[in-house]
Write an enzyme that holds these catalytic residues in place. Structure first.
Site, PDB file in Angstrom:
ATOM      1  N   GLU A 111     -42.805  12.222 -44.416  1.00  8.08           N
ATOM      2  CA  GLU A 111     -42.486  11.018 -45.183  1.00  8.08           C
ATOM      3  C   GLU A 111     -41.567  10.075 -44.423  1.00  8.08           C
ATOM      4  O   GLU A 111     -41.731   8.849 -44.490  1.00  8.08           O
ATOM      5  CB  GLU A 111     -41.841  11.429 -46.511  1.00  8.08           C
ATOM      6  CG  GLU A 111     -41.506  10.280 -47.438  1.00  8.08           C
ATOM      7  CD  GLU A 111     -40.938  10.800 -48.744  1.00  8.08           C
ATOM      8  OE1 GLU A 111     -39.972  10.192 -49.235  1.00  8.08           O
ATOM      9  OE2 GLU A 111     -41.451  11.801 -49.267  1.00  8.08           O
ATOM     10  N   ASP A 112     -40.593  10.621 -43.682  1.00 12.49           N
ATOM     11  CA  ASP A 112     -39.531   9.786 -43.121  1.00 12.49           C
ATOM     12  C   ASP A 112     -39.472   9.764 -41.596  1.00 12.49           C
ATOM     13  O   ASP A 112     -38.580   9.122 -41.040  1.00 12.49           O
ATOM     14  CB  ASP A 112     -38.161  10.259 -43.653  1.00 12.49           C
ATOM     15  CG  ASP A 112     -38.020  10.020 -45.148  1.00 12.49           C
ATOM     16  OD1 ASP A 112     -38.605   9.038 -45.645  1.00 12.49           O
ATOM     17  OD2 ASP A 112     -37.339  10.803 -45.821  1.00 12.49           O
TER      18      ASP A 112
END
Length: 712
Positions: A114-115
């Site tokens: 996600e990051d």
């Protein structure tokens, strides 16, 4: 998850770019200590994990930490801490609950896709498909793609993944718990928004998965944010009792002595209530005593010992019988098992006691997390003691997944999800064929029909609850026996009133979908308004293109004057006239004309009292007589067992819906059953009456509208 990440000199996430995991691994290991030794930052997690799983292989955790630390390097949280502290904290929460190695590996990596620039394919190549699936399940959908629908669609994706592997939701709950612990750095309005979603969605999911340890802390954190005044009052109440003698400690000491004398090996603990629990008890009981701030927890080795402890407590103390509950013989839907009781303590106040085995306690605290890998063989090291319960698809989750598939709109899904999770209890209903149906508390026969038959429930025309005829809106209780009566007419469908009886999203969505596809026809422009439909029964008539649903009785003028206009007509409930009955009418208040069958006793009373009859006749809206007709029948019978059930079956076999039924007390071995029915074709009424007369014991069936006498 990624909502709190900020980058300091680190490049942003760029999709599709592959990075060298080996290079990142070498960078993460530099300065971490001797080769083959876990980095200090994860050493504590490893020790906690080994306490639950002594033979666990820590190499995969080592590699997952290396990747997580390297990929998040340079990122910080809103608090200013290095971002790696978050996946470490989430992993520690799960390790303390006893999660197995695969779950911990995925929790360390849960924000990398996600990051950071790490891709799902790279996670799968390095750690296997199980870890890849878990990481994918908790990865948020991006707002750039989904806009305002990103949050509900993320939860939809997560729930679908949880349907295949409940470990997905375990990681999400631990992730939300750590974020709630550190929510103080957020703006107050954002704190409130996150707390509300936690209250409405995550806490109910934690309850359903049985993860009480996470649920209770989440409840207290939400309580502090959304109700700060009540939280402060409750906290002060608990602190005020902290310096006083604890009556529960004295009761616990006496319980230990009693169990030693009875030769029952047990651990007796005083278990403090969390703040939300204290708040609820205060609302329920008003003024609190020291005994209300906690409960006694008795842990034993075997199931039989639980009942042995219960017997000793009820023998040596004064029990409060109304407080006894056996969740061992009948476990809750979230796997929870315990005996609950309450006894008079040393101060005379009620002391609540929970009795369970050590295995039950692990499951009560950690829920599905304590069950380990749902794919592991029962004799694998990760399998819990005793009989294994497969948590992969709990009943409530199966129902949730069924209706979410029929809800493409994100707003409808989000609203329905919150409504479904707002039901905090579940009841079990026994089907006539021996199976069971699990439903949220407050569900009706309509909900049970859609839970059992899906869209086939459109053809349900009645129900028997515990052997007695019941309306479809009847609310079911735990342990009820339900027999649903289905119409053979494939064109039948639900009435709009079913929507009012439906409590579950699955039923509401199915009913709405059917009603949207079968809109009720508009009433005839020149006729009086149609009578409102009766609550509960299905519409059994085919959806023909007729201008009105049912029969219309019209008021006629003097000879040659035609029909009177704008006169409201109502069919009398005492005799339920239907075409081609001979009918007459009487004007009542408000200008309405009530229509009766000519033989109805009310007609004679009206005429005797001087009321002038109004001439009425039948007019079929489409010229065919089609529509929904209500009629009341009385069956005179010899009293015998199962007569009501047999009569109801005979009516259902004719494709007729039961509006209501009443059974008078037997008189000289005879009994009268009165049914109000709804049928599509009045021409089938004689055939229906003949079918009822064929039921053994029935000696007469007649229309309502004659003077009542005792059964002869």
């Amino acid at each position: 998850m990624g909502a709190e990440v900020t980058n300091t000199g680190a490049p942003g996430r760029r999709r599709g770019r592959r990075i060298d995991l080996r290079r990142l691994g070498r960078a993460a290991l530099s300065g971490s200590g001797a080769r083959g030794r876990l980095p200090d930052a994860i050493d504590h997690v490893a020790k906690v994990h080994r306490a639950h799983h002594p033979g666990a292989d820590l190499d995969i955790l080592h590699r997952a930490y290396v990747l997580a630390e390297s990929s998040h390097r340079g990122q910080t949280r809103k608090s200013g801490e290095p971002y790696i502290t978050h996946p470490l904290a989430v992993t520690l929460i799960l390790a303390e609950l006893g999660a197995e190695t695969t779950t911990l590996t995925a929790s360390l990596l849960h924000d990398t896709v996600e990051d950071t620039e790490v891709t799902l394919d790279q996670v799968g190549e390095a750690f296997g498909e199980e870890v890849r699936f878990l990481v994918d399940g908790v990865t948020k959908l991006e707002k750039v793609d989904y806009g305002a629908a990103a949050e509900p669609e993320t939860f939809r994706k997560m729930l679908v993944a949880t349907g295949n592997d409940v470990r997905v939701m375990s990681i999400k709950l631990a992730d939300r718990l750590h974020n709630m612990r550190t929510l103080g750095v957020m703006r107050p309005e954002k704190q409130a928004r996150i707390a509300k979603v936690t209250r409405d969605v995550l806490i109910p999911l934690a309850e359903r998965l049985g993860v009480q340890a996470l649920k209770t802390e989440l409840e207290d954190l939400v309580f502090a944010i959304l109700h700060p005044d009540e939280y402060a009052r409750t906290r002060d109440l608990v602190l005020a009792h902290a310096g006083r003698p604890d009556p529960l400690e004295a009761t616990a000491a006496r319980v230990r002595a009693i169990l030693r004398e009875a030769d029952i090996t047990a651990e007796v603990l005083v278990r403090r209530r969390h703040f939300v629990s204290v708040h609820r008890v205060r609302i329920k009981r008003g003024e609190l005593t020291g005994s209300d701030l906690g409960r006694l927890l008795v842990l034993v080795a075997e199931d039989a010992d639980c009942y042995g402890v219960l017997g000793e407590l009820h023998t040596c103390f004064t029990p409060f019988i109304s407080e006894f509950k056996d969740f061992i013989a009948a476990p809750k839907f979230n796997l929870y098992q315990s005996l609950h009781t309450a006894v008079a303590g040393e101060d005379g106040q009620a002391a609540e006691v929970l009795i369970r085995t050590h295995r039950m306690h692990r499951v009560a605290e950690a829920g599905v997390v304590a069950l380990g890998n749902p794919y592991a063989a029962p004799d694998a090291p990760d399998a819990p003691d005793g009989e294994r319960v497969d948590p992969t698809r709990p009943g409530w989750l199966s129902r949730l997944l069924e209706w979410q598939r029929a809800t493409p709109d994100p707003d409808t899904f989000w609203t329905s999800l919150r409504d479904d999770l707002a039901q905090d209890r579940e009841v079990t209903v026994f089907r006539a064929d021996g199976g069971t149906i699990g439903l949220p508390a407050g569900s009706s026969c309509v909900d049970a029909a859609y839970a059992q038959y899906g869209d086939g429930a459109h053809h349900c025309i009645g129900a028997r609850v515990n052997g007695r005829l019941a309306a479809l809106g009847t609310v079911l209780r735990d342990g009820d026996t339900l027999h649903l009566l289905m119409s053979p007419d494939s064109a039948s469908g639900p009435s709009p009133e079913w929507r009012e009886h439906a409590r579950t999203p699955a039923a509401r969505i199915a009913i709405d979908r059917w009603l949207a596809a079968h809109p009720a026809p508009e009433p005839a422009a020149d006729g009086p308004p149609a009578a409102p439909p009766a609550p509960g029964p299905p519409r059994s008539a085919p959806r023909a293109a007729s201008p009105a649903r049912g029969p219309v009785a019209v008021v006629t003028g003097a000879a040659g004057e035609g029909e009177r206009a704008a006169v409201s007509v109502r069919l009398a409930g005492c005799c339920t006239p239907v075409p081609p009955d001979e009918v007459t009418g009487f004007a009542v208040r408000g200008g309405t004309v009530t229509v009766h069958r000519a033989p109805c006793p009310v007609v004679d009373r009206m005429v005797t009292s001087g009321r002038q009859p109004v001439e009425v006749r039948w007019r079929s809206p489409d010229g065919t007589g089609g529509g929904d007709y209500r009629v009341t029948l009385r069956a005179e019978s010899f009293s015998r067992p199962h007569l009501l059930a047999d009569l109801t079956e005979a009516i259902a076999a004719e494709g007729v819906a039961v509006i209501s039924a009443a059974v008078e007390p037997p008189y000289e071995q005879r009994v009268r059953h009165t049914y109000t029915l709804q049928l599509a074709d009045p021409g089938r009424l004689p055939e229906l009456m003949r079918a009822m007369r064929r039921v053994p014991g029935v000696y007469d069936v007649e229309r309502a509208g004659r003077a009542l006498t005792a059964p002869l």
